[in-house]
Design an enzyme around this catalytic site. Structure first.
Site, PDB file in Angstrom:
ATOM      1  CB  THR A  92      -4.039   7.179   4.828  1.00 24.10           C
ATOM      2  OG1 THR A  92      -3.854   5.834   4.470  1.00 24.10           O
ATOM      3  CG2 THR A  92      -2.996   7.603   5.830  1.00 24.10           C
ATOM      4  NE  ARG A 128       0.094  -2.829   2.570  1.00 22.69           N
ATOM      5  CZ  ARG A 128      -0.311  -1.560   2.533  1.00 22.69           C
ATOM      6  NH1 ARG A 128      -0.970  -1.048   3.556  1.00 22.69           N
ATOM      7  NH2 ARG A 128      -0.074  -0.811   1.494  1.00 22.69           N
ATOM      8  CB  VAL A 129       3.624  -2.323   7.892  1.00 23.77           C
ATOM      9  CG1 VAL A 129       3.825  -0.863   8.283  1.00 23.77           C
ATOM     10  CG2 VAL A 129       3.312  -3.161   9.136  1.00 23.77           C
ATOM     11  N   GLY A 130       2.058  -0.498   5.491  1.00 22.83           N
ATOM     12  CA  GLY A 130       2.237   0.385   4.338  1.00 22.83           C
ATOM     13  C   GLY A 130       3.223   1.507   4.624  1.00 22.83           C
ATOM     14  CG  ASP A 131       2.500   5.148   2.588  1.00 21.28           C
ATOM     15  OD1 ASP A 131       1.554   4.351   2.403  1.00 21.28           O
ATOM     16  OD2 ASP A 131       2.330   6.375   2.754  1.00 21.28           O
ATOM     17  N   GLY A 163      -2.129   7.387  -0.123  1.00 21.67           N
ATOM     18  CA  GLY A 163      -2.313   6.681  -1.396  1.00 21.67           C
ATOM     19  C   GLY A 163      -1.870   5.247  -1.230  1.00 21.67           C
ATOM     20  N   GLY A 203       0.515   2.377  -0.527  1.00 21.08           N
ATOM     21  CA  GLY A 203       1.738   2.374   0.267  1.00 21.08           C
ATOM     22  C   GLY A 203       2.969   1.892  -0.464  1.00 21.08           C
TER      23      GLY A 203
HETATM   24  N1  GLY Z   1      -1.094   4.599   2.418  1.00 21.37           N
HETATM   25  C1  GLY Z   1      -1.777   3.639   3.161  1.00 21.37           C
HETATM   26  C2  GLY Z   1      -1.310   2.276   2.939  1.00 21.37           C
HETATM   27  O1  GLY Z   1      -0.927   1.915   1.827  1.00 21.37           O
HETATM   28  O2  GLY Z   1      -1.326   1.524   3.870  1.00 21.37           O
END
Ligand code: GLY
Length: 295
Positions: free
Chosen positions: A162, A190-193, A213, A215
């Site tokens: 990222t 899926r959506v991360g942080d 890192g 998510g």
């Molecule tokens: N930090 C990126 C993700 O986990 O999508």
């Protein structure tokens, strides 16, 4: 004081990837510096820098991102404005080349601040953005990775590359942003942080932070809001990023970059590496580091 910090992911990166990552974050830092020196604000500086990194196939953002379990690229991006508290983010978009620019437009014109999948495509098309074919985001390296590994379900908990940035301009206006292709082999949707306020990004009048890192542990930690709160308690941005990463370590791996309201940068991670670059008006020097192991 005008200041910028840019990250290019946090993971146990092999040495052969050090140079392209450092080159990328340095180039992005230069672009953001030039924008700030031209009198453009922190929002413009950050989006210019992140577009450059979305176009750089070294990173897991924009073109060249990891493919998901279905063999497609799905992108997440988000921006938070520390002066107004406004934010704009998107998740699981597959038809935008530069999702960070669509987020900037969302921030500027829409009362709706988090759009996913087709909803973000519709908004972007209405705003004049070109919708692309998902194949335009795929590169040979990632197709080979996908076809070679056919990742098992659990392996989407892998590191990622990222990219993100925090900047402060002359007006003391702090902005934080991230853009990512997420984790390799992740399930569709899926959506991360990275786009989430308080998790991957946070900015307020006193400081701003962007995380990278894995998510799910970052979301569990509510990492960037914690860093902000630690800064407000301690007035020490290095202490704040260290405390945030100490909390993250209970759950998983990653890193965070931050700037305080004086333009002081800090970077901390519990992975072996987190390429990042900084510039501030006082030193007028771009410094790049592959990590900050003593944070
Ligand atoms: N930090 C990126 C993700 O986990 O999508």
């Amino acid at each position: 004081m005008k200041s910028i910090i840019i990250h290019g992911g946090a993971w146990n990166m092999p040495e052969k990837l050090d140079k392209p990552h450092l080159r990328g974050v340095e180039a992005a830092c230069k672009v953001a510096r030039d924008a700030l020196l031209d009198g453009r604000g922190s929002l413009e500086a950050i989006t210019d820098a992140l577009v450059l990194l979305e176009e750089d196939t070294t990173f897991d953002a924009g073109v060249g991102s990891f493919l998901n379990a279905a063999g497609d690229v799905e992108l997440d991006a988000g921006i938070m404005d520390g002066t107004t508290g406004d934010y704009a983010c998107c998740g699981a978009v597959s038809k935008l080349r530069n999702p960070i620019l669509a987020c900037k437009r969302l921030l500027e014109v829409s009362p709706n601040k988090l759009l996913v999948c087709e909803g973000m495509h519709i908004f972007a098309r209405e705003q004049g953005f070109t919708l692309i074919d998902n194949d335009d985001l795929k590169i040979e390296r990632e197709i080979e990775r996908y076809e070679g590994t056919k990742l098992p379900v659990a392996s989407y908990f892998s590191p990622s590359d990222t990219v993100g940035a925090v900047a402060i301009d002359d007006g003391g206006h702090i902005v934080a942003a991230n853009t990512t292709g997420g984790t390799p082999g992740k399930p569709s949707g899926r959506v991360g942080d990275s786009p989430l306020v308080g998790c991957g990004i946070y900015a307020g009048p006193h400081a701003g932070a962007a995380a990278t890192g894995l998510g799910e542990p970052i979301i569990k930690t509510v990492l960037t809001k914690r860093v902000y709160d630690y800064y407000c308690e301690s007035n020490d941005i290095s202490r704040a990023t260290s405390a945030g990463i100490r909390d993250l370590a209970h759950h998983g791996w990653g890193g965070v970059i931050a700037l305080d309201k004086h333009g002081t940068p800090s970077a901390c991670h519990n992975t072996t590496k987190m390429p990042h670059a900084t510039w501030d008006e006082k030193s007028d020097k771009i410094e790049k580091k592959i990590g900050n192991p003593r944070c």
